[in-house]
Design a protein around this motif. Structure first.
Motif, PDB file in Angstrom:
ATOM      1  N   VAL A 131       4.085  13.543   2.921  1.00 27.49           N
ATOM      2  CA  VAL A 131       4.999  12.798   2.414  1.00 27.49           C
ATOM      3  C   VAL A 131       4.121  11.231   2.145  1.00 27.49           C
ATOM      4  O   VAL A 131       3.307  10.885   2.962  1.00 27.49           O
ATOM      5  CB  VAL A 131       6.394  12.321   2.968  1.00 27.49           C
ATOM      6  CG1 VAL A 131       7.326  13.724   2.874  1.00 27.49           C
ATOM      7  CG2 VAL A 131       6.250  11.760   4.314  1.00 27.49           C
ATOM      8  N   ARG A 132       4.768  10.542   1.018  1.00 30.79           N
ATOM      9  CA  ARG A 132       4.172   9.272   1.087  1.00 30.79           C
ATOM     10  C   ARG A 132       5.006   8.121   0.959  1.00 30.79           C
ATOM     11  O   ARG A 132       6.364   8.467   0.798  1.00 30.79           O
ATOM     12  CB  ARG A 132       3.319   9.161  -0.545  1.00 30.79           C
ATOM     13  CG  ARG A 132       2.223  10.053  -0.663  1.00 30.79           C
ATOM     14  CD  ARG A 132       1.438  10.020  -2.054  1.00 30.79           C
ATOM     15  NE  ARG A 132       0.629  11.237  -2.464  1.00 30.79           N
ATOM     16  CZ  ARG A 132       1.082  11.729  -3.470  1.00 30.79           C
ATOM     17  NH1 ARG A 132       1.623  11.311  -4.378  1.00 30.79           N
ATOM     18  NH2 ARG A 132       0.215  12.936  -3.695  1.00 30.79           N
ATOM     19  N   LEU A 133       4.505   6.932   1.544  1.00 33.04           N
ATOM     20  CA  LEU A 133       5.634   6.008   1.570  1.00 33.04           C
ATOM     21  C   LEU A 133       4.907   4.627   1.145  1.00 33.04           C
ATOM     22  O   LEU A 133       3.586   4.405   1.585  1.00 33.04           O
ATOM     23  CB  LEU A 133       6.410   5.768   2.805  1.00 33.04           C
ATOM     24  CG  LEU A 133       6.097   4.841   4.123  1.00 33.04           C
ATOM     25  CD1 LEU A 133       7.244   5.070   4.870  1.00 33.04           C
ATOM     26  CD2 LEU A 133       4.876   5.730   4.736  1.00 33.04           C
ATOM     27  N   VAL A 134       5.466   3.647   0.665  1.00 32.18           N
ATOM     28  CA  VAL A 134       5.315   2.269   0.312  1.00 32.18           C
ATOM     29  C   VAL A 134       5.150   1.361   1.614  1.00 32.18           C
ATOM     30  O   VAL A 134       6.175   1.540   2.508  1.00 32.18           O
ATOM     31  CB  VAL A 134       6.005   1.761  -0.684  1.00 32.18           C
ATOM     32  CG1 VAL A 134       5.427   0.111  -0.776  1.00 32.18           C
ATOM     33  CG2 VAL A 134       5.923   2.304  -2.213  1.00 32.18           C
ATOM     34  N   THR A 135       4.273   0.786   2.096  1.00 30.22           N
ATOM     35  CA  THR A 135       4.382   0.007   3.241  1.00 30.22           C
ATOM     36  C   THR A 135       3.336  -1.250   3.221  1.00 30.22           C
ATOM     37  O   THR A 135       2.864  -1.620   2.007  1.00 30.22           O
ATOM     38  CB  THR A 135       3.602   0.882   4.418  1.00 30.22           C
ATOM     39  OG1 THR A 135       3.908   0.372   5.523  1.00 30.22           O
ATOM     40  CG2 THR A 135       2.414   1.359   4.139  1.00 30.22           C
ATOM     41  N   GLU A 136       2.844  -1.597   4.219  1.00 30.97           N
ATOM     42  CA  GLU A 136       1.740  -2.890   4.305  1.00 30.97           C
ATOM     43  C   GLU A 136       0.762  -2.304   5.491  1.00 30.97           C
ATOM     44  O   GLU A 136       0.955  -1.878   6.374  1.00 30.97           O
ATOM     45  CB  GLU A 136       2.443  -4.261   4.512  1.00 30.97           C
ATOM     46  CG  GLU A 136       1.602  -5.368   4.606  1.00 30.97           C
ATOM     47  CD  GLU A 136       2.574  -6.548   5.031  1.00 30.97           C
ATOM     48  OE1 GLU A 136       3.741  -6.682   4.761  1.00 30.97           O
ATOM     49  OE2 GLU A 136       1.812  -7.368   5.847  1.00 30.97           O
ATOM     50  N   ILE A 137      -0.497  -2.568   5.076  1.00 25.00           N
ATOM     51  CA  ILE A 137      -1.444  -2.569   6.200  1.00 25.00           C
ATOM     52  C   ILE A 137      -1.712  -3.690   6.708  1.00 25.00           C
ATOM     53  O   ILE A 137      -2.049  -4.866   6.232  1.00 25.00           O
ATOM     54  CB  ILE A 137      -2.899  -1.966   5.357  1.00 25.00           C
ATOM     55  CG1 ILE A 137      -2.739  -0.959   4.641  1.00 25.00           C
ATOM     56  CG2 ILE A 137      -3.830  -1.703   6.454  1.00 25.00           C
ATOM     57  CD1 ILE A 137      -2.103   0.350   5.151  1.00 25.00           C
ATOM     58  N   ALA A 144       0.986  -1.374  -0.008  1.00 21.36           N
ATOM     59  CA  ALA A 144      -0.157   0.030  -0.038  1.00 21.36           C
ATOM     60  C   ALA A 144       0.939   1.213   0.057  1.00 21.36           C
ATOM     61  O   ALA A 144       2.255   1.329   0.197  1.00 21.36           O
ATOM     62  CB  ALA A 144      -0.854   0.049   1.197  1.00 21.36           C
ATOM     63  N   VAL A 145       0.222   2.487  -0.520  1.00 27.53           N
ATOM     64  CA  VAL A 145       0.812   3.812  -0.318  1.00 27.53           C
ATOM     65  C   VAL A 145       0.220   4.535   0.607  1.00 27.53           C
ATOM     66  O   VAL A 145      -1.176   4.688   0.624  1.00 27.53           O
ATOM     67  CB  VAL A 145       1.128   4.552  -1.630  1.00 27.53           C
ATOM     68  CG1 VAL A 145       1.655   5.815  -1.488  1.00 27.53           C
ATOM     69  CG2 VAL A 145       1.686   3.554  -2.733  1.00 27.53           C
ATOM     70  N   ILE A 182       8.097   6.275  -7.732  1.00 29.16           N
ATOM     71  CA  ILE A 182       6.763   6.527  -8.382  1.00 29.16           C
ATOM     72  C   ILE A 182       5.671   7.046  -7.343  1.00 29.16           C
ATOM     73  O   ILE A 182       4.464   7.539  -7.924  1.00 29.16           O
ATOM     74  CB  ILE A 182       6.393   5.023  -9.027  1.00 29.16           C
ATOM     75  CG1 ILE A 182       5.289   5.090  -9.874  1.00 29.16           C
ATOM     76  CG2 ILE A 182       6.036   3.886  -7.838  1.00 29.16           C
ATOM     77  CD1 ILE A 182       5.155   4.064 -10.783  1.00 29.16           C
ATOM     78  N   THR A 183       5.920   7.110  -6.010  1.00 32.92           N
ATOM     79  CA  THR A 183       4.767   7.354  -5.153  1.00 32.92           C
ATOM     80  C   THR A 183       4.378   8.894  -4.700  1.00 32.92           C
ATOM     81  O   THR A 183       3.793   9.215  -4.177  1.00 32.92           O
ATOM     82  CB  THR A 183       4.596   6.487  -4.074  1.00 32.92           C
ATOM     83  OG1 THR A 183       5.862   6.693  -3.117  1.00 32.92           O
ATOM     84  CG2 THR A 183       4.773   4.928  -4.328  1.00 32.92           C
TER      85      THR A 183
END
Lengths: 139, 387
Positions: A98-104, A90-91, B254-255
């Motif tokens: 800011v946004r980060l890639v992660t996991e819920i 997830a993002v 990309i995010t």
């Protein structure tokens, strides 16, 4: 689930990336913030793309934000995730912007909803690496 | 016009899965190069510029095998699947500037019998510009592969604009329909219905199996020179009316884009149309880099064929099929012809403009567009026309 059998890809502990994950290991989510124009940024960069300043510090994030987007990986495309599918990378967009890639973590893939409120938790996957993950709040 | 750049030769191999090409990736690409030389009526020693695809061979290796004894221009555009169309720009600039007379641009791989196409980036991510960022911030969460990266954009587009699975399916169906008219398409002879599409297994939501490009063996190549030199050759040159490349910002992550749907094409498309003095509605066809269905929809929007958010409606009702307002990927594309890294899109555009497409010919095609897409959304676009 800290153990030496952890087979999934891990970040390389180098430079600014090492500093970012070092804070996570201490249970802190910090992002770079420009000392000149106060802009937050992620992923780690040497320079503020807003104002050109190279002065910055690691500032604590609220750890709160909302789900920006996700995918449900039904078929793992990397052998290390074979046992996890379906899982949902997830993002998250933090309150700081800011946004980060992660996991819920506490939510089935089918229950994911864009703009759902989330907050950070820390998952010590190895003695060296702690990954910031998020749980859905208000469920 | 005299100093304009043209495509004067195209070549391709058989596209296949099954037992594979039975050749090395270099041999496969050399076969496509030989076919392009024959098509142009050129000898290998006349080729003095070579632009290999990123990570798929060196100019030196191609030159040594082909017998290009006079190589003086060698370059690679590091934009993944956007490289072939972006190379068209660099090759055109090289021949116009006198850096080379004839530039050969090959691309091809054993994406089925060798390392599978789906594995290439996850096993070789350090080879792309954003590779270290992906390794440190995407891979630990299992976000390891292009369909997963792009699915993040597709999901958000569906949320904001109501884009549906059926609309993505309409793209897959159009490509498959066109492949039935192309004997070299891997999916020739394999019809697909919307039910088949909807029933195909989910790979990474919202992408089902039939939203994803094929994994195939095959190679294609093209040769670029000036219009002046083209006049001395037997065939009909195809004119490069406008060409441009661009990068999203930031291109290596990309995010965190302010506008999550912004790609390199968002910057490149207006430039290419301006150079050509044409607009999207002038195009007789579009060969759009179709790594996944949503990327076709997104590129149609960013190229200006429709407004942001209207791509879903645009692809409905056969509008992008042969006979529709804008036939897209008349060869079947990466989804149903073969994954030849977008070089097959250029080959098809040239054939359409030469009127060589037989049953899938767009009637009176005089001008068309071809796009490339690579890495985290790098973009390239060329507007091509009849001589």
């Amino acid at each position: 689930m800290s153990n030496s059998d952890y087979k999934k890809p891990l970040p390389a502990l180098e430079g600014l990336t090492q500093e970012f994950y070092g804070f996570c290991r201490e249970g802190e989510l910090r992002f770079q913030r420009c000392a000149s124009c106060q802009a937050w940024r992620h992923v780690p960069r040497e320079m503020c793309a807003q104002c050109g300043s190279m002065d910055w510090s690691w500032e604590a994030s609220s750890g709160r934000g909302k789900l920006f987007t996700w995918t449900v990986a039904a078929r793992p495309l990397h052998a290390a995730f074979a046992d996890d599918a379906p899982y949902a990378p997830a993002v998250v967009e933090l309150d700081e912007g800011v946004r980060l890639v992660t996991e819920i973590v506490n939510c089935k893939p089918v229950d994911l909803e864009i703009d759902a409120p989330v907050e950070v938790i820390f998952d010590a996957v190895t003695p060296e690496i702690t990954l910031p993950k998020f749980r859905r709040t208000g469920l | 016009m005299a100093n304009e750049a043209c495509i004067v030769g195209i070549g391709e191999t058989k596209y296949c899965r099954g037992e594979g090409s039975g050749m090395s990736q270099l041999a496969l690409q050399l076969s496509a190069c030989s076919a392009a030389l024959a098509d142009a009526g050129l000898k290998a020693r006349q080729i003095d510029g070579i632009m290999p695809f990123p990570n798929l061979g060196s100019a030196e290796g191609f030159a040594a095998n082909l017998g290009c004894e006079n190589l003086r221009f060698a370059a690679t555009i590091n934009m993944g699947g956007a490289a072939p169309v972006a190379s068209l720009q660099a090759a055109g600039a090289a021949v116009k500037a006198g850096a080379a007379d004839y530039v050969l641009v090959p691309a091809g791989w054993n994406g089925y019998s060798g390392r599978r196409a789906a594995q290439t980036l996850s096993e070789q991510v350090s080879s792309i510009p954003g590779g270290a960022i992906a390794r440190d911030f995407y891979f630990p969460y299992g976000l390891t592969s292009p369909p997963q990266w792009y699915a993040l954009m597709a999901r958000r587009h569906m949320h904001l604009y109501g884009t549906t699975a059926e609309q993505l399916g309409a793209i897959a169906l159009a490509m498959r329909k066109h492949a039935q008219l192309n004997p070299n398409a891997v999916m020739n002879g394999k019809d697909m219905s919307l039910d088949d599409y909807m029933a195909s297994p989910m790979i990474t939501d919202p992408y089902r199996l039939f939203d994803c490009c094929l994994e195939t063996d095959g190679a294609a190549a093209m040769i670029v020179t000036t219009a002046e030199r083209a006049r001395d050759l037997a065939g009909s040159p195809v004119r490069i009316l406008g060409v441009a490349a661009g990068q999203p910002y930031p291109a290596d992550e990309i995010t965190n884009r302010k506008d999550i749907f912004m790609t390199g094409l968002t910057i490149a498309a207006p430039q290419a149309f301006k150079k050509a003095g044409l607009k999207p509605s002038d195009m007789d066809f579009a060969q759009i880099y179709d790594c996944f269905t949503f990327e076709v929809l997104q590129q149609l929007e960013e190229t200006g064929f429709c407004e942001r958010g209207e791509g879903g409606a645009f692809v409905e009702d056969g509008r992008i099929e042969l006979g529709g307002a804008l036939p897209v990927n008349t060869h079947g594309g990466l989804l149903s012809e073969a994954h030849v890294l977008g070089m097959n899109h250029i080959v098809e555009a040239v054939r359409q403009l030469r009127g060589e497409c037989g049953a899938r010919q767009v009637k009176d095609a005089e001008v068309g567009v071809v796009t490339g897409w690579g890495d985290f959304g790098d973009g390239s676009i060329a507007i091509l026309g009849t001589a």
